[in-house]
Scaffold this active site. Structure first.
Site, PDB file in Angstrom:
ATOM      1  N   TYR A   1       0.936 -52.668  22.804  1.00  0.00           N
ATOM      2  CA  TYR A   1       1.817 -51.562  22.406  1.00  0.00           C
ATOM      3  C   TYR A   1       3.280 -52.013  22.439  1.00  0.00           C
ATOM      4  CZ  TYR A   1       4.028 -46.942  22.361  1.00  0.00           C
ATOM      5  OH  TYR A   1       4.808 -45.855  22.048  1.00  0.00           O
TER       6      TYR A   1
ATOM      7  N   SER B   1      10.052 -47.523  20.856  1.00  0.00           N
ATOM      8  CA  SER B   1       9.760 -47.030  22.203  1.00  0.00           C
ATOM      9  C   SER B   1      10.673 -47.774  23.168  1.00  0.00           C
ATOM     10  CB  SER B   1       8.292 -47.326  22.538  1.00  0.00           C
ATOM     11  OG  SER B   1       8.048 -47.150  23.913  1.00  0.00           O
TER      12      SER B   1
HETATM   13  P1  NAP Z   1       0.052 -39.019  19.426  1.00  0.00           P
HETATM   14  O1  NAP Z   1       0.155 -37.654  20.001  1.00  0.00           O
HETATM   15  O2  NAP Z   1      -1.018 -39.928  19.932  1.00  0.00           O
HETATM   16  O3  NAP Z   1      -0.037 -38.919  17.842  1.00  0.00           O
HETATM   17  C1  NAP Z   1      -0.225 -40.086  17.083  1.00  0.00           C
HETATM   18  C2  NAP Z   1      -0.514 -39.718  15.652  1.00  0.00           C
HETATM   19  O4  NAP Z   1      -0.858 -40.926  14.948  1.00  0.00           O
HETATM   20  C3  NAP Z   1      -1.700 -38.758  15.515  1.00  0.00           C
HETATM   21  O5  NAP Z   1      -1.423 -37.839  14.499  1.00  0.00           O
HETATM   22  C4  NAP Z   1      -2.832 -39.696  15.106  1.00  0.00           C
HETATM   23  O6  NAP Z   1      -3.835 -39.075  14.348  1.00  0.00           O
HETATM   24  C5  NAP Z   1      -2.079 -40.719  14.269  1.00  0.00           C
HETATM   25  N1  NAP Z   1      -2.849 -41.951  14.154  1.00  0.00           N
HETATM   26  C6  NAP Z   1      -3.307 -42.723  15.157  1.00  0.00           C
HETATM   27  N2  NAP Z   1      -4.049 -43.717  14.666  1.00  0.00           N
HETATM   28  C7  NAP Z   1      -4.057 -43.583  13.316  1.00  0.00           C
HETATM   29  C8  NAP Z   1      -4.682 -44.289  12.262  1.00  0.00           C
HETATM   30  N3  NAP Z   1      -5.472 -45.326  12.491  1.00  0.00           N
HETATM   31  N4  NAP Z   1      -4.469 -43.864  11.003  1.00  0.00           N
HETATM   32  C9  NAP Z   1      -3.699 -42.796  10.752  1.00  0.00           C
HETATM   33  N5  NAP Z   1      -3.095 -42.066  11.710  1.00  0.00           N
HETATM   34  C10 NAP Z   1      -3.287 -42.456  12.987  1.00  0.00           C
HETATM   35  O7  NAP Z   1       1.410 -39.822  19.632  1.00  0.00           O
HETATM   36  P2  NAP Z   1       2.925 -39.301  19.728  1.00  0.00           P
HETATM   37  O8  NAP Z   1       3.280 -39.251  21.142  1.00  0.00           O
HETATM   38  O9  NAP Z   1       3.134 -38.128  18.851  1.00  0.00           O
HETATM   39  O10 NAP Z   1       3.670 -40.590  19.144  1.00  0.00           O
HETATM   40  C11 NAP Z   1       4.320 -40.614  17.900  1.00  0.00           C
HETATM   41  C12 NAP Z   1       5.157 -41.868  17.850  1.00  0.00           C
HETATM   42  O11 NAP Z   1       6.138 -41.850  18.889  1.00  0.00           O
HETATM   43  C13 NAP Z   1       4.353 -43.150  18.060  1.00  0.00           C
HETATM   44  O12 NAP Z   1       4.860 -44.154  17.217  1.00  0.00           O
HETATM   45  C14 NAP Z   1       4.609 -43.491  19.514  1.00  0.00           C
HETATM   46  O13 NAP Z   1       4.457 -44.865  19.756  1.00  0.00           O
HETATM   47  C15 NAP Z   1       6.038 -43.039  19.664  1.00  0.00           C
HETATM   48  N6  NAP Z   1       6.463 -42.747  21.032  1.00  0.00           N
HETATM   49  C16 NAP Z   1       5.980 -41.660  21.695  1.00  0.00           C
HETATM   50  C17 NAP Z   1       6.433 -41.371  22.979  1.00  0.00           C
HETATM   51  C18 NAP Z   1       5.953 -40.159  23.759  1.00  0.00           C
HETATM   52  O14 NAP Z   1       6.358 -39.985  24.918  1.00  0.00           O
HETATM   53  N7  NAP Z   1       5.110 -39.314  23.185  1.00  0.00           N
HETATM   54  C19 NAP Z   1       7.371 -42.221  23.590  1.00  0.00           C
HETATM   55  C20 NAP Z   1       7.840 -43.338  22.903  1.00  0.00           C
HETATM   56  C21 NAP Z   1       7.385 -43.571  21.619  1.00  0.00           C
HETATM   57  P3  NAP Z   1      -4.995 -38.211  15.047  1.00  0.00           P
HETATM   58  O15 NAP Z   1      -4.341 -36.963  15.561  1.00  0.00           O
HETATM   59  O16 NAP Z   1      -5.938 -37.930  13.952  1.00  0.00           O
HETATM   60  O17 NAP Z   1      -5.542 -39.060  16.134  1.00  0.00           O
END
Ligand code: NAP
Length: 246
Positions: free
Chosen positions: A166, A153
């Site tokens: 985080y 990130s």
């Molecule tokens: P998200 O929409 O919150 O999705 C996160 C995923 O991780 C979901 O499928 C969730 O499952 C799963 N998860 C969470 N806790 C878990 C656990 N204990 N065991 C197994 N699975 C688990 O997040 P996202 O935005 O797609 O983020 C994906 C990655 O990109 C992350 O590493 C995040 O830090 C990074 N990131 C995102 C952004 C952004 O703007 N979106 C920016 C920078 C970095 P459930 O659906 O069942 O909850």
């Protein structure tokens, strides 16, 4: 946006594990990898979401995926060993891991950060990718060209107030990736890199920025070129790097 045009069969015959595959970026990455020929192993904590992704991949006629319900917050060493044994029996190797699952924790000053939430964030975002990578190493070693992609990130490179556990977990993720990349460099066909998705339209983004209009944020589909690039053979010599998807 990261410029890369993936050939349609880029990931043909590859076996790729995606964590957090039930929603958000992980869901889109799993479907995109399958669309490019990969057999994807869908790992996540909510079975129903994983089943929906499974059904979507099957309905599209892509290679049949595998489904692994696992909560990375509570998973123990024996769960990782069991998973490795199952994948060994089923596939005999793993060609890629996308460490994507993460939780945001709370946006609050360090002074008042709940230590229990701190531990939860570290467990899911950092300790689980370490455990998964270590346990799956023998299967990665069976691949001709294995790619381990960790998700970072912008606050994992330069932190800001209130990003607490985080940000710390993402800095540590970059460090884990660099350590692994240096260890595998030149001695085996495993490379490790980080990807920073940038602001992407998901639940996590909405949770972090509740006042933002989601339509003003990039869709997960639009950041897939960087994910495909890092998973496929065109990045075979890229190791220890941290890429921006946008
Ligand atoms: P998200 O929409 O919150 O999705 C996160 C995923 O991780 C979901 O499928 C969730 O499952 C799963 N998860 C969470 N806790 C878990 C656990 N204990 N065991 C197994 N699975 C688990 O997040 P996202 O935005 O797609 O983020 C994906 C990655 O990109 C992350 O590493 C995040 O830090 C990074 N990131 C995102 C952004 C952004 O703007 N979106 C920016 C920078 C970095 P459930 O659906 O069942 O909850």
């Amino acid at each position: 946006m990261f410029e890369y045009q993936a050939p349609a069969d880029l990931l043909k015959d590859k076996v790729i594990l995606v964590t957090g595959a039930g929603s958000g970026i992980g869901r889109t990455a799993a479907i995109t990898f399958a669309a490019h020929g990969a057999t994807v192993v869908l790992l996540g904590r909510t079975l129903e979401k994983l089943e929906n992704v499974y059904d979507e991949i099957e309905a599209a006629g892509y290679p049949q995926p595998a489904l692994v319900p696992l909560n990375l917050e509570s998973a123990q060493e024996h769960d990782y060993i069991e998973l490795t044994n199952t994948l060994d029996q089923e596939f005999g190797r793993i060609d890629g891991i996308l460490h994507n699952a993460s939780i945001l924790g709370v946006r609050t000053p360090i002074e008042s950060y709940d230590p229990v939430i701190w531990q939860q964030v570290m467990q899911v975002n950092l300790n689980a990718p370490f455990m998964l990578t270590q346990t799956l190493m023998p299967l990665l070693q069976q691949s001709d060209d294995a790619s381990v992609v960790f998700t970072s990130s912008s606050v994992g490179r330069q932190s800001k107030a209130y990003w607490g556990a985080y940000a710390a977990s993402k800095f540590a993720t970059e460090g884990l990736m660099q350590t692994l990349a240096d260890e595998t460099s030149g001695i085996c066909n495993i490379r490790a890199n980080c990807i920073n998705p940038g602001a992407t339209r998901t639940q996590m983004r909405s949770d972090a920025y509740p006042a933002e209009n989601p339509q003003s944020v990039t869709a997960p589909e639009d950041i897939m070129p960087a994910y495909l690039y890092l998973m496929g053979k065109d990045s075979a010599t890229v190791n220890g790097q941290s890429l921006d998807a946008q």
